[in-house]
Design a protein around this motif. Structure first.
Motif, short mmCIF file in Angstrom:
data_model
loop_
_atom_site.label_atom_id
_atom_site.label_comp_id
_atom_site.label_asym_id
_atom_site.label_seq_id
_atom_site.Cartn_x
_atom_site.Cartn_y
_atom_site.Cartn_z
N ALA C 286 -4.33 4.90 -2.44
CA ALA C 286 -3.12 4.38 -1.83
C ALA C 286 -2.45 5.52 -1.08
O ALA C 286 -1.93 6.44 -1.69
N PHE C 287 -2.50 5.45 0.23
CA PHE C 287 -1.95 6.49 1.08
C PHE C 287 -0.47 6.73 0.79
O PHE C 287 0.00 7.86 0.80
N VAL C 288 0.23 5.65 0.47
CA VAL C 288 1.68 5.76 0.28
C VAL C 288 2.00 6.67 -0.90
O VAL C 288 3.11 7.19 -1.01
N CYS C 289 1.05 6.90 -1.79
CA CYS C 289 1.30 7.77 -2.94
C CYS C 289 1.44 9.23 -2.53
O CYS C 289 1.75 10.08 -3.37
N GLY C 304 2.52 2.39 -6.97
CA GLY C 304 2.99 3.46 -6.10
C GLY C 304 3.90 2.96 -5.01
O GLY C 304 3.59 3.10 -3.83
N ARG C 305 5.02 2.37 -5.37
CA ARG C 305 5.97 1.93 -4.36
C ARG C 305 7.14 2.91 -4.33
O ARG C 305 7.73 3.20 -5.35
N GLU C 458 -1.92 0.26 4.60
CA GLU C 458 -1.43 1.16 3.56
C GLU C 458 0.03 0.92 3.22
O GLU C 458 0.55 1.51 2.27
N SER C 459 0.71 0.08 3.99
CA SER C 459 2.10 -0.23 3.65
C SER C 459 2.14 -0.84 2.25
O SER C 459 1.32 -1.68 1.90
N CYS C 460 3.09 -0.39 1.45
CA CYS C 460 3.13 -0.90 0.08
C CYS C 460 3.66 -2.32 0.05
O CYS C 460 3.43 -3.05 -0.90
#
Lengths: 191, 184, 551, 248
Positions: C286-289, C304-305, C458-460
């Motif tokens: 998860a890129f957002v992490c 991972g938000r 990749e948007s959460c």
């Protein structure tokens, strides 16, 4: 599918589906290592996937019970992180990198052709359960773009031909060796 | 193409049209009731499903468009309207949002045809394939194709709101729709 | 029982003595790039050949980290001969071993005075290709863990932080926040429990600097984290590393184990009250992490938000405790800064961007691989001298930096110095250091679409502008590349870029429009050609197909 | 078409003249901008916020400006500070809020005319309040299912705005944590337990709190037809208060 047990999320789980498994012990060990804390959920799911190849619903239930995490939370985590898969993988796995360098190097076209050849979309497994086609966001092997991973081995400087050859090799190799290799658990480790 | 400005005595040329809708908005227009009679001497209804004109005229002041856009034919009509009309009103939720007409968007066109003309048909199941306009995969609102000057939402828009728009147009002012309209 | 500096020096000496007892040290790169070209087989065949020729006493084969020039792997280098070979195959082993006493094998020779090597300045990568990543002794022989000793025994936490502040080091993860300032905030936080987190979730597609450091010099990261822990008052650290980097994970695990065994991690390190422990946590795609608050949530085993900031992790981080989060490259700079002083570091680079930067060169460039140059090195020097220019005689078009949060730098800025401010001025960002070089075969609308597809997927999904906005932006770009767009779509595109950038909750959404904005800024004509003439100059977009379908 | 002097410019119904409300903070620093604004009779639109639930700062409709900062802040999660000047309404904020609302409408299938909460819907009301007369972005036409497996309630994903009120009320107030969110980004959706049909959920107590707090017609009572359903989330602050009282 009615609930199997009275208090499912917290019931002591009956070790589940396929086999009374050595693999379950690996999962147990991971949870024990983290003191069965709920924050070990992701680590535990990693262990499940490592051991079983995917996240089976019964195993997610098992982990939820042991770590005292709600079922819905387990499912949420399992689907939020794309590294986890809920479907059993095929015998072989082909991962094509979709990173920037690979894209610039023509990965999109390779992927399109491979999807057409296998008749599946990325993220799916062929109907004969032979090949799973996956994409990676970036393997970090940009110096070798376009890159891919074939049954765990990174291969760089891919061309459509090299990918197609590899896939065909898997198909024909297995057709030839199906019987002789039948009793071997992991075909790739067979001599 | 320019139009001479109108003296107050001159009637406002109004058109209305149905695309893909249920005609409910037109019913609501008629619900203006006696106020319509009062307005009638200032209005000339030059084109409408409820009058007997076949071709869309030139120099229309206002056109109320009911219904969403689902086919090539609809788009042709829209362009014809736009180039001959000073102000275009998206009239009702189908014109403004696609509404009910656009609920088929979630399915493939083929599936929808199959369901309506074959599976659900009680008499002579057959998919129409001749002499009908080509349907788009997705139904879209009017403003996806042409500029719209005023949006009048509602399913249907309440008669009061329609009357307010008419009055405003006649009085050359901005309509006050606050509290008068909503989707649905 | 506890480790002393004498122990350390002894280990270093033994290691050096043993190494020098061999006449030839053959260093084989076993980082991921060369491994995927079969460097493990090369290593095996070299060892086999040495046995066969009975040269075990004279030659030692070492598995070292990344030598940088991934394009021509597998790479080996032989000291003290100062000879490097490229594209080595197992079958070359007899020739290589046989030539040790004579002339080098000319067909494999990689000139070591090549600008790729001579123009670089290595701090972060100084051990890469030198030390054996799987042996702590090798790291110690290269001066490893001396900085930790120095910090613990000779400096107060405040002094360490002062050094880091004086160095001018800025976060190498992308935003360039002053590292000293971040450390000070955590240092000042009044709470018993604090954490140090190393962000090794290198998610930018096209970036592989952190991977290389982790695979080639894992102890450097451990040492940096321990120093950071001492400075800010934390006794526990986490390394959050991508599961997609199995080799890095394996080497980190081994390194942590070795460090614990030796006593550079654990209780009473170097006979001081300081205790420090490091655990690994695997990311899961998860890129957002990479966003700090999402990373923390992920370490805590949650989704991972990201959450709104403030409060910042430096005050309210892991399990609610003050938490220092630094990227791998930032942490890899710490030990050299402590060892040689902040002023030394501040003497490198430009006025506002100090030190060096590691860049991952990829795309349409001859010398793909990993380089480290002083901040402020002109782009032209990187692309054409170090990078060796564009292959196949094609024309340089642009370089993309900063991945999905970054932008492109077109040819007119080739003489620009690469530092935080200059990149920002032209609408790109330093980012983590991924540099994708594009030639005239790249369609900039397609590139923008590529990154928007990335951000969308990749948007959460937590906040509306990012979740729906990126999907809308992608839809418009898809229509443009299909030859199916209207001229007004450009306005909608710009307007949505503004909205998503301004209203999104976290950095992912706030920077997601950057690739579009940047390509619109320099290549709007390409967008127009797609829309007006249904023409993709680079020939990348299959415009005709879409029109046929609708016809 | 040439312009004519007597024709006024296009009447625009999509913009309303905005007034700028400024809120100057002095005093307490432990409350959010939203709370203080509402205490002072200043309205800020919200969707994911609900009195009695933990804040998420996710819908971004409550964005405000703070004097001296170029950034926008979600009023529901930003604490007030001494001498802070907050602009709760300006043409810029209004414009962003309306566009955000348009994005929500463009995402799924929000057809008010055939909705069980038509006339009682927070989303529908927001459109009126923010002067959103139409959606300029293309509709995404995502395909989602309807889960009618529960004996008393139904879930129509097509009407869900992912405010996650249902998840929060189930987890924090009811304590069952039946709901969570699967997937991410544009593909995120609400699930019960291990993505089972709601009716087969092993943890759902059937309390219906999720239905009452849902701002749209996504969660509704069975047997209600178009425009027949009203929600009553007012029980929440009361419940929260009583639970606090009950704590030892």
């Amino acid at each position: 599918m009615p609930p199997a047990t009275a208090s499912p999320a917290l019931s002591s789980p009956s070790p589940s589906p396929a086999a009374p498994d050595k693999r379950l012990r690996i999962i147990d060990r991971t949870m024990r290592l983290h003191g069965y804390a709920s924050h070990a959920l992701i680590e535990t799911l990693h262990a499940v996937q490592e051991a079983f190849g995917y996240l089976d619903p019964d195993l997610m239930r098992y982990v939820a019970g042991r770590l005292k995490v709600p079922l819905s939370r387990v499912y949420a985590v399992a689907t939020f992180y794309h590294f986890f898969t809920l479907k059993p993988p095929g015998e072989h796995t082909c991962v094509l990198c979709k990173g920037t360098a690979c894209h610039i190097g023509g990965a999109a076209e390779i992927l399109r052709q491979v999807e057409a050849m296998l008749g599946v979309h990325a993220g799916e497994t062929t109907a004969d359960k032979k090949i799973s086609l996956m994409i990676a966001r970036c393997l970090g092997s940009c110096g070798l773009a376009p890159a891919g991973v074939f049954d765990g081995t990174i291969v760089g400087n891919l061309t459509l031909d090299t990918v197609v050859n590899k896939l065909q090799e898997w198909r024909s190799h297995d057709a030839d060796h199906r019987k002789s290799a039948g009793d071997c658990e992991n075909r790739d480790r067979c001599p | 193409m320019s139009t001479p400005s109108k003296s107050p005595a001159e009637k406002m040329r109004i058109a209305t049209i149905w695309l893909d809708g249920c005609s409910g908005c037109h019913m609501s227009l008629l619900d203006i009731d006696q106020r319509l009679v009062a307005a009638a001497n200032r209005i000339d209804l030059v084109f409408s499903p409820i009058v007997d004109t076949r071709t869309y005229p030139q120099n229309v002041d206002v056109c109320f468009i009911e219904g969403a856009v689902a086919s090539e034919e609809d788009v042709e009509k829209l362009h014809l309207i736009r180039s001959n009309t000073r102000r275009v009103v998206a009239f009702g939720d189908c014109a403004v949002t696609g509404n009910i007409s656009a609920m088929r968007n979630r399915f493939a066109l083929q599936e929808v045809m199959q369901r309506s003309y074959l599976e659900n048909a009680t008499h002579q199941p057959r998919t129409p394939d001749r002499d009908i306009p080509h349907l788009f995969d997705k139904v879209r609102p009017v403003h996806a194709f042409i500029d719209v000057d005023l949006f009048l939402p509602g399913c249907p828009p309440p008669a009061d709101a329609i009357f307010e728009v008419l009055s405003a147009l006649l009085e050359d002012r901005l309509p006050d729709l606050a509290g008068r309209v909503r989707f649905g | 029982m506890t480790l002393t500096i004498e122990n350390l020096q002894e280990i270093a000496k033994t290691e050096t003595d043993v190494l020098e007892s061999y006449r030839y040290r053959i260093n084989v790169c076993v980082a991921a790039g060369c491994l995927s070209c079969g460097s493990d087989a090369v290593k095996a065949s070299l060892e086999e050949e040495i046995r066969r020729q009975g040269k075990e006493k004279a030659c030692r084969v070492r598995a070292v980290g990344c030598l940088g020039l991934c394009a021509v792997g597998p790479l080996i280098d032989i000291s003290p001969l100062n000879v490097a070979y490229q594209g080595v195959q197992p079958s070359d082993a007899p020739d290589i071993i046989g030539s040790l006493t004579g002339a080098p094998v000319s067909r494999l020779l990689l000139p070591t005075d090549h600008p790729f090597f001579s123009r670089q300045k290595k701090i972060v990568l100084e051990n890469c290709g030198i030390v054996e990543p799987e042996r702590i002794e090798s790291y110690i022989a290269a001066g490893g863990y001396e900085a930790l000793y120095q910090a613990l025994r000779q400096m107060s936490p405040r002094q360490v932080i002062d050094d880091v502040t004086a160095s001018g080091l800025r976060g190498r993860g992308g935003a360039g926040f002053p590292t000293g300032l971040k450390w000070t905030t955590v240092y000042k936080a009044q709470q018993a429990d604090k954490y140090v987190v190393c962000n090794a979730d290198e998610g930018d597609p096209g970036a592989f600097m952190d991977r290389s450091v982790l695979e080639s010099d894992p102890h450097r990261v451990i040492e940096g984290m321990a120093i950071a822990g001492y400075a800010v008052g934390a006794s526990r650290g986490y390394i959050y590393v991508r599961a997609e980097y199995p080799l890095a994970v394996e080497r980190l695990r081994r390194a942590i184990k070795q460090a614990k065994q030796l006593g550079v991690l654990g209780e009473n390190i170097f006979n001081t009250p300081f205790a420090f422990d490091i655990q690994l946590r695997l990311g899961a795609g998860a890129f957002v992490c990479g966003e700090e608050t999402a990373l923390i949530a992920s370490i805590e085993g949650r989704l991972g938000r990201p959450r709104p900031r403030p409060p910042f992790p430096a005050e309210f981080g892991l399990w609610g405790c003050p938490t220092l989060i630094n990227n791998v490259e930032t942490i890899a700079n710490i030990a050299p800064i402590v060892r040689r002083g902040g002023d030394w570091f501040a003497g490198i680079g430009t006025e506002k961007s100090k030190g060096t930067k590691v860049f991952a060169l990829a795309g349409k460039i001859n010398n793909t691989g990993l380089i480290e140059v002083p901040m402020g090195t002109p782009l032209r020097e990187i692309v054409f001298d170090i990078g060796g220019g564009i292959p196949a005689g094609r024309r340089f078009k642009a370089v993309q930096t900063g991945g999905p949060s970054g932008g492109c730098v077109p040819a007119q800025f080739l003489d620009m110095p690469m530092d935080y401010e200059s990149l920002k001025d032209v609408g790109a960002i330093m980012g983590s250091g991924g540099m994708i070089v594009m030639d005239d075969g790249a369609c900039m609308v397609d590139v923008a679409k590529f990154f928007m597809e990335f951000c969308m997927s990749e948007s959460c999904g937590k906040c509306v502008p990012c979740r729906v906005g990126t999907a809308q932006l992608f839809g418009i770009l898809e229509r443009i590349t299909a030859g199916d767009a209207k001229i007004e779509d450009i306005d909608t595109l710009k307007e949505l870029c503004d909205l998503v950038g301004a209203a999104s909750l976290c950095g992912l959404g706030q920077t997601a429009p950057n690739p579009v904005k940047s390509t619109l800024r320099y290549f709007e004509n390409e967008y127009m050609a797609h829309i007006r003439r249904h023409h993709c100059e680079a020939g990348v977009c299959a415009m005709g197909k879409a029109r046929e379908d609708t016809a | 078409m040439t312009s004519n002097a007597s024709i006024p410019p296009k009447p625009r119904t999509d913009v309303n003249p905005a007034r700028i409300y400024t809120l100057r903070i002095n005093g307490r620093e432990d409350e959010t901008i939203l709370t203080v604004a509402r205490q002072n009779g200043i309205d800020i639109p919200t969707l994911c916020h609900l009195d009695g639930l933990a804040e998420r700062g996710a819908c971004r409709l409550c964005i405000v400006e703070i004097q001296g900062s170029p950034k926008l802040y979600a009023a529901c999660v930003t604490l007030v500070k001494q001498d802070m000047d907050v602009i709760t309404d300006s043409p810029r904020i209004r414009d962003y809020r309306r566009k955000i609302l348009e994005l929500i409408f463009s995402e799924r299938n929000h057809v008010c005319s055939v909705c069980v909460v038509n006339g009682n819907c927070e989303l529908q009301n927001l459109a009126v309040k923010l002067g959103m007369t139409h959606v300029r972005y293309g509709y995404l036409n995502l395909t989602h299912a309807v889960d009618a497996s529960h004996p008393r309630f139904s879930l129509d994903h097509n009407r869900c705005v992912l405010c996650l009120r249902c998840i929060r009320v189930c987890k924090d107030i009811e304590g069952a944590h039946t709901w969570d969110i699967a997937g991410r980004g544009i593909h995120a959706r609400i699930i019960s337990d291990l993505n089972q049909p709601w009716g087969e959920s092993e943890t759902c107590t059937g309390c219906g709190k999720c239905v009452q707090v849902c701002p749209t017609g996504a969660l509704s009572e069975k047997g209600k037809s178009v425009a027949e359903m009203t929600k009553r989330p007012e029980f929440l602050p009361y419940l929260q208060m009583m639970r606090k009282e009950a704590e030892p």
